[in-house]
Design a protein around this motif. Sequence first.
Motif, PDB file in Angstrom:
ATOM      1  N   PHE A 172     -28.061 -45.836  17.335  1.00  0.00           N
ATOM      2  CA  PHE A 172     -28.609 -45.234  18.244  1.00  0.00           C
ATOM      3  C   PHE A 172     -30.141 -45.230  17.887  1.00  0.00           C
ATOM      4  N   THR A 173     -30.574 -44.718  17.597  1.00  0.00           N
ATOM      5  CA  THR A 173     -32.153 -44.753  16.464  1.00  0.00           C
ATOM      6  C   THR A 173     -32.892 -45.854  16.282  1.00  0.00           C
ATOM      7  N   PHE A 174     -32.036 -47.084  15.835  1.00  0.00           N
ATOM      8  CA  PHE A 174     -32.746 -48.086  15.987  1.00  0.00           C
ATOM      9  C   PHE A 174     -33.202 -48.543  17.759  1.00  0.00           C
ATOM     10  N   HIS A 175     -31.926 -48.678  18.586  1.00  0.00           N
ATOM     11  CA  HIS A 175     -31.795 -49.031  19.446  1.00  0.00           C
ATOM     12  C   HIS A 175     -33.501 -47.761  20.207  1.00  0.00           C
ATOM     13  N   GLY A 176     -33.646 -46.599  20.141  1.00  0.00           N
ATOM     14  CA  GLY A 176     -34.502 -45.988  20.597  1.00  0.00           C
ATOM     15  C   GLY A 176     -35.983 -46.365  20.184  1.00  0.00           C
ATOM     16  N   ALA A 177     -35.624 -47.038  18.676  1.00  0.00           N
ATOM     17  CA  ALA A 177     -36.718 -48.008  18.221  1.00  0.00           C
ATOM     18  C   ALA A 177     -37.937 -48.749  18.941  1.00  0.00           C
ATOM     19  N   VAL A 178     -36.702 -49.245  19.044  1.00  0.00           N
ATOM     20  CA  VAL A 178     -36.626 -50.936  19.651  1.00  0.00           C
ATOM     21  C   VAL A 178     -37.026 -50.805  21.209  1.00  0.00           C
TER      22      VAL A 178
END
Length: 333
Positions: A172-178
């Motif tokens: 989710f944090t990767f998804h949010g960074a993208v």
Amino acid sequence: MQLHDVWFVLIAVLWTGYFFLEGFDFGVGVLTKLLARDRTEKRVLINTIGPVWDGNEVWLLTAGGATFAAFPEWYATLFSGFYLPLLLILVCLIIRGVAFEYRHKRDEDRWQTNWEHAIFWTSLIPAFLWGVAFANIVRGVKIDEDMNYVGSLFDLLNVYSLLGGLVTLTLFTFHGAVFTSLKTVGDIRERSRTLATRLGVLTAVLALVFLIWTQVSHGDAKSLIAMVVAVVALVGALGFNLAGREGWSFALSGVTIAAAVAMLFLTLFPNVMPSSLNEAWNLTVTNASSSPYTLKIMTWCAGVATPLVLLYQGWTYWVFRKRIGTQHIADAH
């Protein structure tokens, strides 16, 4: 395919939509500590999800309501057995909503700092606990012959479920960074892409271990296909992020989430909540479902309401589609 099978698929779709949409705004909440350098950048991050975060939570309400109506035995066992973790998630979501609304109501530094801390922790904790919960559902929990959970809170804190929590948190944090790199301009966009690369590598390692463990323990040919799609999509998201193609990277990180959720539900079916005590005590789509008449009425209602909800939410994202940066943030009073 019978109606209880259809509703199992629909509930899987609802959870997929929730994790896809709420996943990136959980990630943005976590990034308010990991990425933002000052209050202005925190305001940029919060503003990227400001118009949509509450709409994203509708998917959770719908998934919970659909489970209650279509599979009442599943709902009862799940919410009684997982009472404390789900209560903590609920409290976090309440505080998180209040934090978004109240943070800007006063200009005092301490007031805004406290609410920013709340946004971070109430984004991080649910992102972790949802992974713990779903990993336990797939693994199986202590359910007796009366469909009651007879384990303890500590039974839910096993290595497999904790790994699942780390996977959802990092994914989710990767998804949010993208998403942040897709929605911002300037220096914060470049730094979010760099951070997304680091997070993506960590996510890939954790997710690969978790998905292989799940496949070996519970999977079949269909879940293997979903696992391959999830892994390939995650690698593709990393590649497009490195190339500066944020739109494609975000789409593929969403595919990763969708394929991972599909894999978990494929390993479950026809069970909805396996018993680790005795396979004969498993909750299935058959013994946990409502009556055929109830499912029929629900199907007609969903057929009418779902397209309207999708159109409205799609319109919301279209209206707020433009990028923002620090130059768009008005000076504080």
